[in-house]
Design a protein around this motif. Structure first.
Motif, short mmCIF file in Angstrom:
data_model
loop_
_atom_site.label_atom_id
_atom_site.label_comp_id
_atom_site.label_asym_id
_atom_site.label_seq_id
_atom_site.Cartn_x
_atom_site.Cartn_y
_atom_site.Cartn_z
N ALA A 116 0.09 -12.95 -20.12
CA ALA A 116 -0.69 -12.60 -18.93
C ALA A 116 -1.80 -13.63 -18.69
O ALA A 116 -2.09 -13.99 -17.54
N SER A 117 -2.39 -14.11 -19.77
CA SER A 117 -3.44 -15.14 -19.65
C SER A 117 -2.87 -16.43 -19.07
O SER A 117 -3.47 -17.04 -18.18
N HIS A 118 -1.71 -16.83 -19.57
CA HIS A 118 -1.07 -18.05 -19.04
C HIS A 118 -0.67 -17.87 -17.58
O HIS A 118 -0.84 -18.78 -16.77
N LEU A 119 -0.15 -16.70 -17.25
CA LEU A 119 0.25 -16.44 -15.87
C LEU A 119 -0.98 -16.46 -14.95
O LEU A 119 -0.92 -17.00 -13.85
N VAL B 194 2.40 -29.33 -7.63
CA VAL B 194 3.33 -29.32 -8.78
C VAL B 194 3.43 -27.92 -9.37
O VAL B 194 4.53 -27.40 -9.62
N VAL B 195 2.30 -27.29 -9.57
CA VAL B 195 2.29 -25.93 -10.10
C VAL B 195 2.94 -24.96 -9.11
O VAL B 195 3.67 -24.04 -9.49
N ALA B 196 2.70 -25.19 -7.82
CA ALA B 196 3.29 -24.33 -6.80
C ALA B 196 4.81 -24.41 -6.83
O ALA B 196 5.50 -23.39 -6.69
N ASP C 161 9.88 -21.85 -8.19
CA ASP C 161 11.15 -21.81 -8.93
C ASP C 161 11.21 -20.61 -9.86
O ASP C 161 12.29 -20.03 -10.06
N PHE C 162 10.08 -20.24 -10.42
CA PHE C 162 10.04 -19.09 -11.33
C PHE C 162 10.21 -17.77 -10.57
O PHE C 162 10.87 -16.86 -11.03
N LEU D 104 10.97 -10.54 -8.50
CA LEU D 104 9.68 -11.14 -8.85
C LEU D 104 8.86 -11.45 -7.60
O LEU D 104 7.63 -11.42 -7.63
N GLN D 105 9.53 -11.76 -6.48
CA GLN D 105 8.81 -11.99 -5.22
C GLN D 105 8.09 -10.73 -4.78
O GLN D 105 6.98 -10.79 -4.25
N GLN D 106 8.71 -9.59 -5.01
CA GLN D 106 8.07 -8.33 -4.65
C GLN D 106 6.96 -7.97 -5.62
O GLN D 106 5.99 -7.32 -5.26
#
Length: 145
Positions: free
Chosen positions: A20-23, A34-36, A41-42, A48-50
Motif C-alpha cells: 500500500a505504501s508503494h502504491l 513514465v510512471v503514468a 499498463d497495471f 482495477l480501473q473501477q
C-alpha cells in the motif's frame, strides 16, 4: 515472499502495508509520464480501473499531456529547422554573389593593367594658350596655317 530486516518472512499484513505504501508513492507520482504509463499498463483491467478510477484518470491525463508536449516540441523543431535552412540558403547565395563579384573585379583589374595604353599623337593634343596670350588674338593667316 517478502522478507523483513530480521530475515524472517513478513506477515501478510506487513506485506500489504508495504504494498500500500508503494502504491501510494506511485499514485503521488502519477503526473510523471513514465510512471503514468506504468500505472496505465497495471490498471488496464476493467476491475482495477473501477477500483482506482482517480489514479487511472490522472495517468491518462498525464500521458495525453506528454503526447501534446511532444507534438508541440516536434512542430517547433520543424519550424526552427526550416528557418535555419532558409538562413543558410540566403547566406550561401550572398557568399556566392560576393565571390563572383570579387572574381569579376579582379579580372577587370588584371585586364585593365594588361591592356596596352594608346600612344599619344600630336594631332590629338590641343595646345592651350599661355597666361598672357588671352589678350592677343591671332588670325589664321598670322599663325601660319
Amino acid at each position: 515472499m517478502t522478507f523483513v530486516s530480521s530475515g524472517k518472512p513478513a506477515s501478510s499484513s506487513t506485506a500489504a502495508a508495504i504494498d500500500a505504501s508503494h502504491l501510494r508513492d506511485v499514485l503521488r507520482r502519477a503526473s510523471d509520464p513514465v510512471v503514468a504509463r506504468l500505472l496505465q499498463d497495471f490498471i488496464h483491467e476493467q476491475e482495477l480501473q473501477q477500483s482506482y478510477p482517480g489514479a487511472y484518470l490522472v495517468a491518462l491525463e498525464s500521458i495525453k499531456r506528454s503526447q501534446i508536449r511532444y507534438a508541440r516540441a516536434k512542430e517547433q523543431g520543424r519550424f526552427v529547422r526550416s528557418l535555419v535552412l532558409r538562413l543558410c540558403s540566403i547566406l550561401r547565395r550572398s557568399a556566392s554573389l560576393c565571390r563572383a563579384g570579387m572574381c569579376w573585379a579582379a579580372r577587370a583589374c588584371t585586364q585593365r593593367a594588361a591592356r596596352p595604353h594608346a600612344p599619344v599623337h600630336a594631332s590629338n593634343v590641343l595646345e592651350l594658350p599661355g597666361p598672357g596670350a588671352g589678350t592677343q588674338r591671332r588670325s589664321a593667316a598670322q599663325s601660319g596655317r
